[in-house]
Design a protein around this motif. Structure first.
Motif, PDB file in Angstrom:
ATOM      1  N   ARG A 136      -9.604   3.382  -2.652  1.00 52.99           N
ATOM      2  CA  ARG A 136      -8.949   3.116  -3.948  1.00 52.99           C
ATOM      3  C   ARG A 136      -7.516   3.607  -3.947  1.00 52.99           C
ATOM      4  O   ARG A 136      -6.630   2.997  -4.532  1.00 52.99           O
ATOM      5  N   VAL A 137      -7.282   4.753  -3.306  1.00 53.00           N
ATOM      6  CA  VAL A 137      -5.922   5.291  -3.288  1.00 53.00           C
ATOM      7  C   VAL A 137      -4.990   4.367  -2.526  1.00 53.00           C
ATOM      8  O   VAL A 137      -3.902   4.042  -2.994  1.00 53.00           O
ATOM      9  N   ASN A 194     -10.789   7.123  -0.973  1.00 50.98           N
ATOM     10  CA  ASN A 194      -9.568   6.891  -0.204  1.00 50.98           C
ATOM     11  C   ASN A 194      -9.156   5.423  -0.226  1.00 50.98           C
ATOM     12  O   ASN A 194      -7.974   5.110  -0.274  1.00 50.98           O
ATOM     13  N   ARG A 214      -5.350   1.278  -1.992  1.00 56.31           N
ATOM     14  CA  ARG A 214      -5.202   0.046  -2.774  1.00 56.31           C
ATOM     15  C   ARG A 214      -4.111   0.226  -3.838  1.00 56.31           C
ATOM     16  O   ARG A 214      -3.248  -0.625  -3.991  1.00 56.31           O
ATOM     17  N   ALA A 215      -4.163   1.357  -4.538  1.00 58.19           N
ATOM     18  CA  ALA A 215      -3.152   1.598  -5.578  1.00 58.19           C
ATOM     19  C   ALA A 215      -1.762   1.676  -4.959  1.00 58.19           C
ATOM     20  O   ALA A 215      -0.796   1.121  -5.485  1.00 58.19           O
ATOM     21  N   ARG A 216      -1.667   2.332  -3.842  1.00 59.66           N
ATOM     22  CA  ARG A 216      -0.355   2.466  -3.189  1.00 59.66           C
ATOM     23  C   ARG A 216       0.142   1.112  -2.709  1.00 59.66           C
ATOM     24  O   ARG A 216       1.316   0.803  -2.823  1.00 59.66           O
ATOM     25  N   ALA A 253      -0.696  -1.727  -3.939  1.00 60.95           N
ATOM     26  CA  ALA A 253      -0.347  -2.521  -5.120  1.00 60.95           C
ATOM     27  C   ALA A 253       1.069  -2.172  -5.552  1.00 60.95           C
ATOM     28  O   ALA A 253       1.868  -3.042  -5.923  1.00 60.95           O
ATOM     29  N   ASP A 254       1.397  -0.891  -5.497  1.00 62.51           N
ATOM     30  CA  ASP A 254       2.747  -0.436  -5.805  1.00 62.51           C
ATOM     31  C   ASP A 254       3.738  -1.095  -4.842  1.00 62.51           C
ATOM     32  O   ASP A 254       4.756  -1.634  -5.254  1.00 62.51           O
ATOM     33  N   HIS A 306       2.402   8.811   3.923  1.00 62.28           N
ATOM     34  CA  HIS A 306       1.989   9.295   2.607  1.00 62.28           C
ATOM     35  C   HIS A 306       0.545   9.763   2.552  1.00 62.28           C
ATOM     36  O   HIS A 306       0.227  10.687   1.836  1.00 62.28           O
ATOM     37  N   GLN A 307      -0.326   9.113   3.321  1.00 60.63           N
ATOM     38  CA  GLN A 307      -1.748   9.440   3.198  1.00 60.63           C
ATOM     39  C   GLN A 307      -2.330  10.136   4.413  1.00 60.63           C
ATOM     40  O   GLN A 307      -3.469  10.557   4.388  1.00 60.63           O
ATOM     41  N   PHE A 323       4.161  -4.706  -5.521  1.00 54.37           N
ATOM     42  CA  PHE A 323       5.026  -4.893  -6.696  1.00 54.37           C
ATOM     43  C   PHE A 323       6.501  -4.828  -6.281  1.00 54.37           C
ATOM     44  O   PHE A 323       7.306  -5.679  -6.641  1.00 54.37           O
ATOM     45  N   PHE A 324       6.847  -3.814  -5.490  1.00 51.11           N
ATOM     46  CA  PHE A 324       8.235  -3.704  -5.030  1.00 51.11           C
ATOM     47  C   PHE A 324       8.620  -4.926  -4.199  1.00 51.11           C
ATOM     48  O   PHE A 324       9.690  -5.489  -4.353  1.00 51.11           O
TER      49      PHE A 324
END
Lengths: 284, 699
Positions: free
Chosen positions: B319-320, B317, B322-324, B326-327, B280-281, B330-331
């Motif tokens: 932060r990105v 980058n 980290r957000a991913r 975190a997603d 993804h990144q 969550f899953f």
């Protein structure tokens, strides 16, 4: 920069570049592309430049307000330029600058991402724009809409407003975005996320049969308006069909095979609407 | 000698297209110049996301002159009484020739007038522009587009053209886009338009403006910078070749930057994190050099930005990711709230294949097929319960949020969730392994339940799809059936599983109900399919005729027998190849081959295994055949290995040779004839434990 300033800044920027500032369309839709300002105006020869905020609904993205990065209802800032100007990337980069993101300070990348909407019979070629690795914008040169070749070609710029605001405000949760003053995005939308997620996934015994019936009714309504040669009212019901289908999809009650058929039914309507719209605009 | 520069300036091209386009130019430009008799000293193609370019050095100012021989009228009609006729004068006029240029030459149609005409080469600068246009317009890409009001099609909009012949702009126009000497550098590192005074300045002028036009140079930079950073951190960079190739063409001026994320995310399975990073990144993961299985909470991103802004870019980058993550967290947490088995019922809603029903139904079949696979492998101790449990759970992760989001994590998540749900570690391992091998060079399942489940899963798909009459052809193999069959063969070969393939195929066909194709058609097609797969795999190392001899090409009975012990197919093939190399095949080849061919003519059944059923002692007449019989009688009926088998045959070889010398096989008396053929048939059948000697060409 607070959330509404992001919107106001983009509106002013594109207004100064000759865009009509339009308002959201009053129907549920999955993306700003489905607003007739984009979908229908991308068809046919007449030039058109427009910018507007569009609320979007993606029922399967519901996370009951628990995921800091995902919403089933969010906002896009949509720009459509037809024909696509030669300096459109430079115009776009300049718009980031007025938002306070100077491209010279960042790693801005245009990463291949072609777009296709099977339900609208539409596809285009373009990128997702990465700002230091974060996708903040979708860029698409429309090649076809409703099965019709787009001539001239329009370019669509879709800003992810929440993503941009999170970046600008340095917050890690969508719900912490400052909308204005001491009002946060969470205060405005969190409850809606929770309730709509329950509804989208049918967790409280929602009646799926009724949704199936509604789909059929909307489809019939669209077909009748196509027969009556009224593409705009017909298109409203195509949107209704699309959203109802998305809900059924989120409920998990459509099998993979049926899914393909439902998509084909909506695409079929969208194609007829597009064709009718083009014919009636060229004669009228 | 001059230099030509062509540059196509574009909006950001897809990385894969840059690579494809340069390969096409590399292939096509040299012959297209040669066709014009234009020779050069050096050619280089360059590409970045925003440009494709070619620089041709050492071009001549013009094509070489050529002398062409032109045929005129026949001598008989060219001159009348020594004077040129009207016909000849017309010829001279039309070609601009003088009488003195002419000479005569005899052809098979008589004497004709000829002349040599010099054709002056055209100026290279006139030839190049149309050629250059065709180089651009003939590029093929997977998706072309239009933009603005133009008709032109290209993968992304063309914004400028440079066409420079040393210092001179050569005219080139694509619709309203006109070539000039102006190019543009890096979006943020360049000060603006660059005016090129000479074609030779190209690469340096762009370097000064923040663009490394040479992809190989960018790759060296990226690899070197990553290595430096990794050394500083005591880390190893995970650098998949496809990712590196893509990143090279995503940037014009690469800077490797280290970003970091919260170590708390390392609770996630490492594959979840690396999948996020790589797929993804486009980040490169970093692993601990001391503990190679430990992922570090850092990554490398290759920035296209200003190197002096790297700190800010790294923060963004970070932060990105980290957000991913975190997603992903969550899953992961949501998925693990319930045991893995609670997902199984939902598989009824997931389609396996439209006509073959749901994945839920597939799972039910798999539970039966794994038992059939065990029953068809005589040389392993079945692990029925573990494998049944693994079969029941192996697809459950398909309906978890994590796998819906990252389909490539199928199996990996299932294993993780299985362990978390308290399943037996071998169940978890089998779930993870049953997708292996994913491709030709992937790892194979290590555990027996994993191997058996992997075999069962592929058998189910093969039988189902062949049962619908969908047999892959050429490059069209949407269900990857080639890979599926090859996977089964590879697993059996690697672990020596003596799978009885014909049996397990028949049994698996029996598990399905309502397949449109008949059982025997499916069976025959699949047997052939497996034979072809074995052939392909064997031919990498084994001579073609030996492959045929092992698999029995054109002899379905032998093929069926051969595949009834899959592990031995490879064993026999390798043994034959060794024997050919060390000459031991030589000692038996000639006589066995001759015996085989005669037995074939005599219609001696290949399935008769005992000497007594083929030969009647009281019908033996001559000494040579009695001696052969006695020798055959001494053969160990079931040799322990192929060496023993070959040694045993080698021992009877002299008697056999003697038999061919002394005894006439095709005598009139049918009983005697049959008896003698029976002796040969026995040899043939005996040797068929190793190979069909009829197929072996020579030694």
């Amino acid at each position: 920069m607070d959330f509404q300033s992001v919107i106001l800044t983009l509106q002013n920027y594109w207004s100064d570049r000759g865009c009509l500032i339009a308002q959201p369309y009053d129907m549920e839709k999955g993306a700003g592309t489905m607003n007739p300002h984009t979908f229908l105006r991308a068809i046919g020869p007449a030039p058109w430049c427009v910018a507007y905020v569009e609320p979007c609904r993606r029922p399967t993205d519901g996370r009951y307000g628990e995921n800091p990065n995902r919403l089933q209802h969010y906002y896009q800032f949509q720009v459509l330029l037809k024909p696509s100007p030669d300096d459109v990337l430079e115009q776009y980069l300049q718009s980031l600058k007025v938002l306070g993101i100077d491209p010279a300070d960042h790693d801005i990348r245009f990463v291949e991402d072609d777009w296709e909407s099977p339900t609208l019979g539409a596809w285009g070629v373009g990128w997702e724009v990465w700002l230091d690795g974060m996708e903040v914008t979708q860029f698409t040169y429309f090649q076809q809409a409703g099965g019709i070749d787009c001539r001239p070609v329009s370019v669509e710029i879709t800003y992810g407003l929440e993503r941009l605001a999170m970046y600008l405000q340095g917050v890690n949760s969508i719900f912490d975005i400052v909308w204005r003053g001491d009002v946060t995005y969470g205060q405005v939308h969190h409850r809606n996320e929770v309730e709509q997620s329950y509804y989208n996934f049918g967790n409280k015994g929602q009646n799926n049969q009724r949704l199936f019936q509604l789909f059929q009714e909307y489809e019939a309504e669209a077909q009748e308006q196509i027969k009556a040669e009224l593409p705009l009212p017909a298109f409203d019901y195509v949107l209704k069909c699309s959203h109802t289908f998305n809900l059924l999809d989120a409920r998990g009650v459509i099998s993979v095979t049926e899914r393909t058929r439902y998509i084909a039914r909506i695409r079929n309507l969208a194609r007829q609407v597009a064709k009718l719209y083009l014919e009636s605009s060229s004669t009228g | 000698m001059a230099t030509y520069l062509l540059e196509v300036g574009t909006e950001e091209l897809p990385a894969s297209f840059v690579a494809e386009a340069l390969a096409q130019w590399q292939d096509r430009i040299p012959p297209s110049l040669q066709e014009q008799n234009l020779y050069y000293s050096h050619i280089a193609v360059y590409g970045t996301p925003r440009r494709l370019a070619v620089v041709v050095e050492g071009l001549p100012a013009q094509q070489p002159d050529q002398v062409q021989e032109i045929k005129g009228p026949a001598v008989a009609s060219a001159y009348s009484q020594g004077e040129p006729t009207k016909a000849l004068l017309g010829f001279l006029r039309s070609k601009g020739l003088q009488l003195s240029d002419l000479y005569t030459q005899t052809t098979d149609k008589g004497e004709f007038v000829f002349a040599k005409q010099k054709i002056s080469g055209k100026a290279t600068r006139e030839i190049l522009p149309p050629l250059a246009a065709s180089w651009i317009l003939k590029l093929e890409g997977k998706r072309l587009m239009r933009w603005g009001n133009r008709e032109l099609k290209f993968p992304r909009p063309i914004r400028w053209l440079v066409s420079l012949w040393d210092e001179e702009v050569l005219p080139l126009q694509l619709e309203d886009i006109t070539a000039d000497r102006i190019t543009y550098g890096h979006r943020v590192l360049s000060k603006g338009a660059i005016v090129l005074s000479h074609a030779k300045d190209y690469t340096e002028a762009l370097r000064e403006n923040g663009v490394l036009v040479d992809g190989q140079e960018r790759e060296r930079q990226i690899v070197g910078q990553m290595q430096q950073l990794a050394d500083l951190m005591g880390a190893t960079v995970e650098s998949p070749p496809e990712l590196l190739a893509e990143v090279v063409n995503l940037v014009e001026f690469p800077t490797a930057i280290v970003g970091e994320f919260d170590p708390a995310f390392l609770q996630l399975p490492p594959q979840v994190i690396t999948t996020e990073m790589i797929a993804h990144q486009r980040y490169f993961p970093l692993w601990d050099r001391q503990q190679p299985n430990r992922l570090l909470p850092f990554f490398i991103t290759i920035s296209n930005g200003d190197p002096s802004k790297s700190k800010l870019i790294a923060q963004g980058n970070g932060r990105v990711i980290r957000a991913r993550l975190a997603d992903g967290k969550f899953f992961y947490d949501t998925d693990r709230q319930v045991p893995l088995e609670t997902y199984v019922p939902q598989l009824k809603k997931v389609t396996f294949q439209e006509q073959l029903g749901s994945v839920g139904e597939k799972v039910e079949r798999l539970r039966r097929i794994v038992q059939l696979v065990f029953a068809a492998i005589p040389n392993v101790e079945p692990m029925r319960e573990i494998t049944d449990r693994a079969a029941y759970l192996c697809k459950a992760d398909l309906v978890t949020q994590m796998v819906k989001e990252f389909p490539e994590l199928q199996g990996i998540m299932g294993a993780d969730y299985a362990l978390h749900s308290g399943e037996h570690p071998l169940v978890a391992q089998a779930i993870r392994e049953h997708y292996q091998p994913r491709g030709a060079n992937d790892e194979l399942p290590q555990s027996l339940p994993g191997q058996v489940l992997a075999i069962a899963d592929r058998l189910d798909t093969l039988v189902g799809i062949f049962g619908l009459g969908i047999i892959p052809t050429g490059s069209s193999d949407p269900f990857a059936l080639r890979r599926a069959a090859q996977g089964i063969v590879q697993i059996c070969w690697h672990y020596g599983l003596q799978l009885n393939l014909p049996q397990v195929l028949k049994d698996t066909i029996g598990v399905y109900t309502n397949l449109p194709k008949g059982a025997s058609e499916i069976y025959q097609n699949l047997l052939q399919w497996f034979q072809q797969r074995c052939e392909t795999l064997l031919q990498e190392k084994i001579d073609y005729d030996l492959v045929d001899a092992v698999l029995g090409v054109g002899d379905p009975d032998y093929t069926e027998w051969s595949l009834s012990n899959l592990a031995e197919v490879k064993g026999r093939a390798e043994f034959l190849q060794r024997s050919r190399r060390n000459q031991t095949l030589h000692s038996i080849y000639a006589v066995v081959n001759r015996a085989s061919r005669l037995a074939q003519q005599g219609d001696i059944p290949t399935n008769a295994k005992s000497l007594e059923s083929l030969v009647k002692v009281d019908k033996l007449q001559e000494e040579a055949e009695i001696k052969l019989y006695q020798a055959l009688h001494q053969l160990p009926p079931k040799p322990q290995n192929y060496e023993e088998l070959v040694t045993a045959i080698a021992q009877v070889a002299p008697q056999l040779a003697n038999f061919f010398d002394e005894v006439l096989v095709m005598v009139d008396d049918p009983a005697i004839r049959a008896n003698r053929l029976g002796l040969l048939g026995y040899i043939r059948n005996y040797s068929r434990q190793l190979a069909d000697f009829n197929a072996i060409r020579s030694v």
